[in-house]
Write a protein that holds these residues in place. Sequence first.
Motif, PDB file in Angstrom:
ATOM      1  N   THR A   4      38.717  39.605  41.375  1.00 34.78           N
ATOM      2  CA  THR A   4      38.466  40.860  41.116  1.00 34.78           C
ATOM      3  C   THR A   4      39.730  41.704  41.028  1.00 34.78           C
ATOM      4  OG1 THR A   4      36.632  40.918  42.361  1.00 34.78           O
ATOM      5  CG2 THR A   4      37.438  42.841  42.300  1.00 34.78           C
ATOM      6  N   SER A   7      41.304  40.624  37.695  1.00 40.09           N
ATOM      7  CA  SER A   7      40.772  41.025  36.698  1.00 40.09           C
ATOM      8  C   SER A   7      40.224  42.275  36.639  1.00 40.09           C
ATOM      9  CB  SER A   7      39.665  40.159  36.153  1.00 40.09           C
ATOM     10  OG  SER A   7      39.919  38.744  36.536  1.00 40.09           O
ATOM     11  N   VAL A   9      38.865  46.330  35.980  1.00 40.79           N
ATOM     12  CA  VAL A   9      38.241  46.700  34.854  1.00 40.79           C
ATOM     13  C   VAL A   9      39.214  47.546  33.852  1.00 40.79           C
ATOM     14  CG1 VAL A   9      36.326  48.326  34.263  1.00 40.79           C
ATOM     15  CG2 VAL A   9      35.969  46.732  36.245  1.00 40.79           C
ATOM     16  N   ARG A 443      36.667  43.275  32.000  1.00 45.49           N
ATOM     17  CA  ARG A 443      37.614  42.748  33.001  1.00 45.49           C
ATOM     18  C   ARG A 443      38.975  42.249  32.030  1.00 45.49           C
ATOM     19  NH1 ARG A 443      36.526  43.527  38.183  1.00 45.49           N
ATOM     20  NH2 ARG A 443      34.505  44.181  38.662  1.00 45.49           N
ATOM     21  N   ARG A 444      40.020  42.516  32.467  1.00 47.50           N
ATOM     22  CA  ARG A 444      41.092  42.052  31.984  1.00 47.50           C
ATOM     23  C   ARG A 444      41.041  40.340  32.062  1.00 47.50           C
ATOM     24  NH1 ARG A 444      46.371  40.441  33.842  1.00 47.50           N
ATOM     25  NH2 ARG A 444      47.963  41.041  32.288  1.00 47.50           N
ATOM     26  N   GLN A 448      32.744  38.787  29.312  1.00 48.06           N
ATOM     27  CA  GLN A 448      32.042  39.707  30.122  1.00 48.06           C
ATOM     28  C   GLN A 448      30.798  38.978  30.426  1.00 48.06           C
ATOM     29  OE1 GLN A 448      31.576  42.797  26.722  1.00 48.06           O
ATOM     30  NE2 GLN A 448      31.473  44.152  28.489  1.00 48.06           N
ATOM     31  N   HIS A 518      32.028  38.073  39.076  1.00 49.48           N
ATOM     32  CA  HIS A 518      31.685  38.978  38.124  1.00 49.48           C
ATOM     33  C   HIS A 518      30.609  38.490  37.189  1.00 49.48           C
ATOM     34  CE1 HIS A 518      35.856  39.810  38.616  1.00 49.48           C
ATOM     35  NE2 HIS A 518      35.568  40.604  39.502  1.00 49.48           N
TER      36      HIS A 518
END
Length: 663
Positions: A4, A7, A9, A443-444, A448, A518
């Motif tokens: 998180t 990565s 958003v 997210r970087r 997805q 995610h």
Amino acid sequence: MSTTEQSPVVWSPSEDTLQSSRMGRFKAWLESRGFGPFPDYHALHQWSIDQLETFWQAVWDYCGLVCETPAERVLGRRDMPGAEWFPGMRLNFAANLLRLADGDHAGREAIVAYCETRPVLRKTYAELKADAGALEAFLRSQGIGPGDRVAGVVTNGYEAMVGMLAATSLGAIWSSASPDFGIGAINDRFGQIEPAALIVVNGYGYGGKVFPRQQEFAELIASLPSLKTVISVPQLPDQPPVPGDKVTLWQDALAAGAGQPPSFTPVAPEHPVYILYSSGTTGKPKCIVHGTAGLLVNHAKELMLHGDVGPEDRFLYFTTCGWMMWNWQASALMTGATVITVDGSPGYPDLGFLWRTVAEERVTHFGTSARFIAGCRKAGLQPARTLDQSALRVVFSTGSPLLPEDYDWIYDDGAPKALLGSIAGGTDICGCFVGACPLLPVRRGEIQCRFLGVDAAAYGDDGQPVTEGRGELVCRQPLPSMPVCFWADPEGERYRDAYFNTFPGVWAHGDFIEFTEHGGAIIYGRSDATLNPGGVRIGTAEIYRQVETVPEVKDSLVVGRQVDGDVEVVLLVVPAEGQALTGELVQRLKGRIREGASPRHVPKHIVEVPDIPYTRSGKKVELAVARLINGSSKADNRDALGNPQALDLIRERLEQAGLLPAG
Ligand SMILES: CC(=O)CC(=O)O
């Protein structure tokens, strides 16, 4: 650091997108029929793999696909390989791609073809359908029938689309190659499938230069005795056509069949629609046969639901006819979108050309490769600052893993408002396992999600799912676009060997992947190219992520060198224009790899090379260099490479560095 934190958003769907995207409406449509409720995309995904048959029927119905006779059921046999999709159905592929070509949509632009050697061509759906019918009639007059192979040596333009629609309308099988392939590479492909018809350009333009190829293509024709007819496309309008007694000019073929509508001959669901090819870096490429219904329903899901492509959209995917993204792009016709084809160099007259075309053509969906995006970043392009991107909603990227810095570039300078959809799968399924979704944030550095209906997981060597960390990308349940067979593989042995040998009954794709907390995914490279220094498995992309964001580095390739039962990491670096691999740069690269990845990843040797070898569809050929450095006796198929001379230069440099085995 958790994923998180790594990565963040970088894009989120608006409330409107959540409700009104096709994926949002599909979810609501399912719920209104008593399925669900689906609190989020991941719940919908879980349902799609738990209720595989209900899900695929729902895709068929929701996307409005058409058939002459409905299926008796969705899945007959479920085994992999050998799953039987939509038994009893009779359908036609071209009828589905042209399902919106009549009525209100007939006058809408179907194809806008950009080409280096001819003016921009604009054709409506009505014109496309009429030309497909005319060409089909001509092919039939030449004795071409269902099951025959119609091959194209064509550029990504109007004639390729018409050729494919004409062939598949009559139940023939379409297979294409790009005209910049060497004759040996084309023969390695078409020589195996024995085409009855060939549509061939007389040359092509690339990067501002013109390449007439009539003589070579005449030799190709002579080497394919199965051909009954050849159609020569005037790609170079001022040049003579391809010579030969079987040859008809494109315009004469269309004139001969003018006025005849496409027959849309119904075929069985498993009837082959396309033959695609593996890259064939050692030996001849595998001929991968895709079935009609499975490929169609999977593309409908990918383009309409995951891509959110519809009749009002304008879709541009930069590809050649030698890459499966061409077939993917062609399927955008079934959505009713305008497909903008571009043939030539993506960097001509400059790297901004595609971005300008996106702006001028009001493109809503722009697809390209990770390599192109990295090139734009390195060149310091800023299309978002100078061009009108108000129409652009989605940017697709594929071909190789997209680096986190390239997400930064898209959201700073490239196309900040667009959903950046990194998608991954390949030729084997002519589609994707993981990719974009309009209901989820981007997210970087992360793809997805798993696609709907795709039971993807990461497996460890023990054949068990890896809950945290990396493993082999597998698919545990049948996917309709898995190939129906390989050509000339009657016992299915090559097919089983290619995907089902690692984990019996489970598709092993050959990518080294991690699924994140995610529900997203990160691909670390091809699993057969992973490095194992000290027994720790490292994906090649883990090193590219560090190296290729250093401004002095233009390109790189990493391989494992076997020494005394262990593996040394060897990094090849192409310095950027005006740069050299100095001692200082070597130390900086090592430091960066140590910090950004781990001490294990640090290469033992870093060698400057002038170029990196790529396949014809733009993938680094790590295995060819690994074979070289480890003295493998397996011969490379040089015809499979876009730039085989790069391998020779690497051999020289490795020899100078004392890194080649003796003898
Ligand atoms: C969808 C893809 O995965 C395309 C490719 O990289 O060949």
